[in-house]
Write a protein that holds these residues in place. Structure first.
Motif, PDB file in Angstrom:
ATOM      1  N   ILE A 139      17.235  55.006  15.457  1.00 53.42           N
ATOM      2  CA  ILE A 139      16.491  55.545  16.602  1.00 53.42           C
ATOM      3  C   ILE A 139      17.221  56.737  17.211  1.00 53.42           C
ATOM      4  O   ILE A 139      16.598  57.752  17.578  1.00 53.42           O
TER       5      ILE A 139
ATOM      6  N   ASP B  14      16.679  59.709  15.042  1.00 52.82           N
ATOM      7  CA  ASP B  14      15.307  60.228  15.143  1.00 52.82           C
ATOM      8  C   ASP B  14      15.088  61.029  16.426  1.00 52.82           C
ATOM      9  O   ASP B  14      14.373  62.041  16.424  1.00 52.82           O
ATOM     10  N   THR B  15      15.657  60.556  17.528  1.00 51.34           N
ATOM     11  CA  THR B  15      15.370  61.167  18.829  1.00 51.34           C
ATOM     12  C   THR B  15      16.298  62.328  19.179  1.00 51.34           C
ATOM     13  O   THR B  15      15.963  63.133  20.049  1.00 51.34           O
ATOM     14  N   THR B  16      17.440  62.430  18.527  1.00 49.51           N
ATOM     15  CA  THR B  16      18.410  63.472  18.887  1.00 49.51           C
ATOM     16  C   THR B  16      18.466  64.634  17.895  1.00 49.51           C
ATOM     17  O   THR B  16      19.111  65.641  18.192  1.00 49.51           O
TER      18      THR B  16
ATOM     19  N   SER C  86       7.217  67.287  17.575  1.00 53.35           N
ATOM     20  CA  SER C  86       6.007  66.466  17.501  1.00 53.35           C
ATOM     21  C   SER C  86       4.751  67.315  17.306  1.00 53.35           C
ATOM     22  O   SER C  86       3.801  66.886  16.642  1.00 53.35           O
TER      23      SER C  86
ATOM     24  N   ARG D 176       5.843  53.324  22.763  1.00 52.62           N
ATOM     25  CA  ARG D 176       6.423  54.407  21.952  1.00 52.62           C
ATOM     26  C   ARG D 176       5.356  55.158  21.172  1.00 52.62           C
ATOM     27  O   ARG D 176       5.559  56.309  20.779  1.00 52.62           O
TER      28      ARG D 176
ATOM     29  N   ASP E  33       4.402  57.951  23.842  1.00 54.00           N
ATOM     30  CA  ASP E  33       5.455  58.924  24.158  1.00 54.00           C
ATOM     31  C   ASP E  33       6.720  58.494  23.428  1.00 54.00           C
ATOM     32  O   ASP E  33       7.524  57.720  23.943  1.00 54.00           O
ATOM     33  N   TRP E  34       6.894  58.988  22.213  1.00 50.46           N
ATOM     34  CA  TRP E  34       7.987  58.530  21.361  1.00 50.46           C
ATOM     35  C   TRP E  34       9.373  58.831  21.935  1.00 50.46           C
ATOM     36  O   TRP E  34      10.223  57.926  22.002  1.00 50.46           O
ATOM     37  N   PRO E  35       9.692  60.054  22.345  1.00 44.13           N
ATOM     38  CA  PRO E  35      11.065  60.315  22.822  1.00 44.13           C
ATOM     39  C   PRO E  35      11.462  59.487  24.046  1.00 44.13           C
ATOM     40  O   PRO E  35      12.554  58.927  24.102  1.00 44.13           O
ATOM     41  N   THR E  36      10.564  59.391  25.034  1.00 46.30           N
ATOM     42  CA  THR E  36      10.907  58.693  26.284  1.00 46.30           C
ATOM     43  C   THR E  36      11.112  57.214  26.060  1.00 46.30           C
ATOM     44  O   THR E  36      12.152  56.640  26.423  1.00 46.30           O
TER      45      THR E  36
ATOM     46  N   SER F 206      11.503  55.625  23.252  1.00 39.70           N
ATOM     47  CA  SER F 206      12.522  55.316  22.253  1.00 39.70           C
ATOM     48  C   SER F 206      13.885  55.184  22.920  1.00 39.70           C
ATOM     49  O   SER F 206      14.682  54.295  22.573  1.00 39.70           O
ATOM     50  N   GLN F 207      14.185  56.054  23.865  1.00 37.85           N
ATOM     51  CA  GLN F 207      15.440  55.931  24.602  1.00 37.85           C
ATOM     52  C   GLN F 207      15.479  54.643  25.421  1.00 37.85           C
ATOM     53  O   GLN F 207      16.518  53.983  25.513  1.00 37.85           O
TER      54      GLN F 207
END
Length: 334
Positions: free
Chosen positions: A68, A71-73, A79, A264, A267-270, A272-273
């Motif tokens: 994760i 993926d997010t960093t 997107s 997720r 809003d995947w980034p938010t 996911s964190q």
């Protein structure tokens, strides 16, 4: 002399009651003897299953958090480009996926083994809390249904996902995906990459909902175990209430993790964190601790069986003698 006579009389009376029970209910008694595991086997099997389950949950949680975070960093993630199916972006995305393929597959396999090991102590715990299927049958049957269903769906889905994603990665590496409409190799339409990406999204979306079902099943399992332990009579309770309350708190955290898995998709980034924080706190700390604490009590919950002479220990003979049934109605500790 009087004490010796009393002891012999008590032993004789106890033997007569035991013979009466076996003679009146031979089939039930014989089945009960056959289904009891040995103390040595129970101690080794249950303790090992709990430790292996906790270890697998920790390792799979660490690997999942690493995926994760990657993926997010990563800087290359966009997107908007992904939703518009930009050809060059899809090729770049598959290069990244190939770099983390091994890590993802190992995490899937270890998570499947974690649920396989977890369902063993849960089934034995349920059998013990139900007093061999005589106490709160509906509650304990529900625990078994949720545990077996979550284990079955998790194992099957992880194996199918490993095979499907492995095939997708081989297609991305070895098949021609740049040109499908023209025989001219210099002209590229990249339709193959778009078709592969659509198929990949459909496959991985199935596992997203299975993960959500896994957490919601664990939510109900922990709540029902808390209810079962809390409604036991204090003199018969082996598991402590603080352990059951810890499971109740973990159940709340699993519901939060379930919500994060669903959100997720929006809003995947938010989220996911947010899911990383919940996974660290729940899957790496609380839940493995709950399982390890359970392992220290499983030997006290298991029935005693002497394999050498194939007779029941006195501690386990008592439930076979007909007694007046007592109803658990102690809700004070819940």
């Amino acid at each position: 002399g009087r004490s010796g006579c009393s002891q012999k009389t008590a032993t004789k009376l106890y033997a007569e009651r035991l013979l009466h029970t076996i003679s009146t209910r031979p089939i039930v008694s014989f089945k009960f003897i056959l289904t009891l595991p040995s103390r040595k086997e129970s101690k080794k099997m249950v303790h090992t299953a709990c430790v292996l389950s906790a270890l697998c949950f920790i390792v799979s949680g660490i690997l999942g958090i690493i995926l994760i975070v990657k993926d997010t960093t990563r800087i290359t993630f966009d997107s908007n480009e992904w939703r518009t199916m930009s050809s060059q972006y899809l090729i770049q995305e598959w290069v990244y996926r190939n770099s983390v393929q091994t890590l993802s597959q190992v995490a899937n396999i270890i998570n499947a083994f974690a649920w396989l090991f977890f369902v063993i102590p849960v089934l034995q715990l349920t059998w013990s809390l139900s007093r061999g299927g005589q106490r709160k049958i509906g509650v304990h049957a529900a625990i078994i249904v949720f545990a077996v269903s979550a284990c079955f769906t998790e194992v099957i889905s992880r194996l199918l996902l490993t095979g499907a994603t492995g095939a997708a990665h081989r297609i991305a590496q070895k098949f021609e995906l740049n040109n499908w409409l023209s025989d001219d190799m210099g002209q590229k339409d990249y339709i193959g990459w778009k078709a592969l990406e659509v198929s990949y999204i459909m496959i991985t979306s199935l596992v997203t909902w299975i993960d959500a079902f896994e957490w919601i099943s664990l939510f109900f399992i922990l709540i029902l175990i808390y209810f079962s332990v809390g409604t036991q009579m204090k003199e018969n309770r082996v598991l402590p209430m603080w352990w059951a309350r810890l499971g109740l708190f973990i159940a709340f955290m699993t519901f939060v993790d379930f919500s994060a898995d669903i959100l997720r998709l929006e809003d995947w980034p938010t989220f996911s964190q947010f899911a990383i924080f919940v996974a660290i706190f729940n899957q790496l700390l609380l839940f493995p601790t709950w399982i390890l604490i359970l392992s220290s009590y499983m030997n006290r919950l298991a029935p005693i069986y002497i394999e050498e002479n194939d007779t029941l220990n006195a501690a386990e003979q008592v439930p076979m003698v007909p007694q007046r049934r007592r109803v658990d109605n102690d809700f004070d500790d819940i």
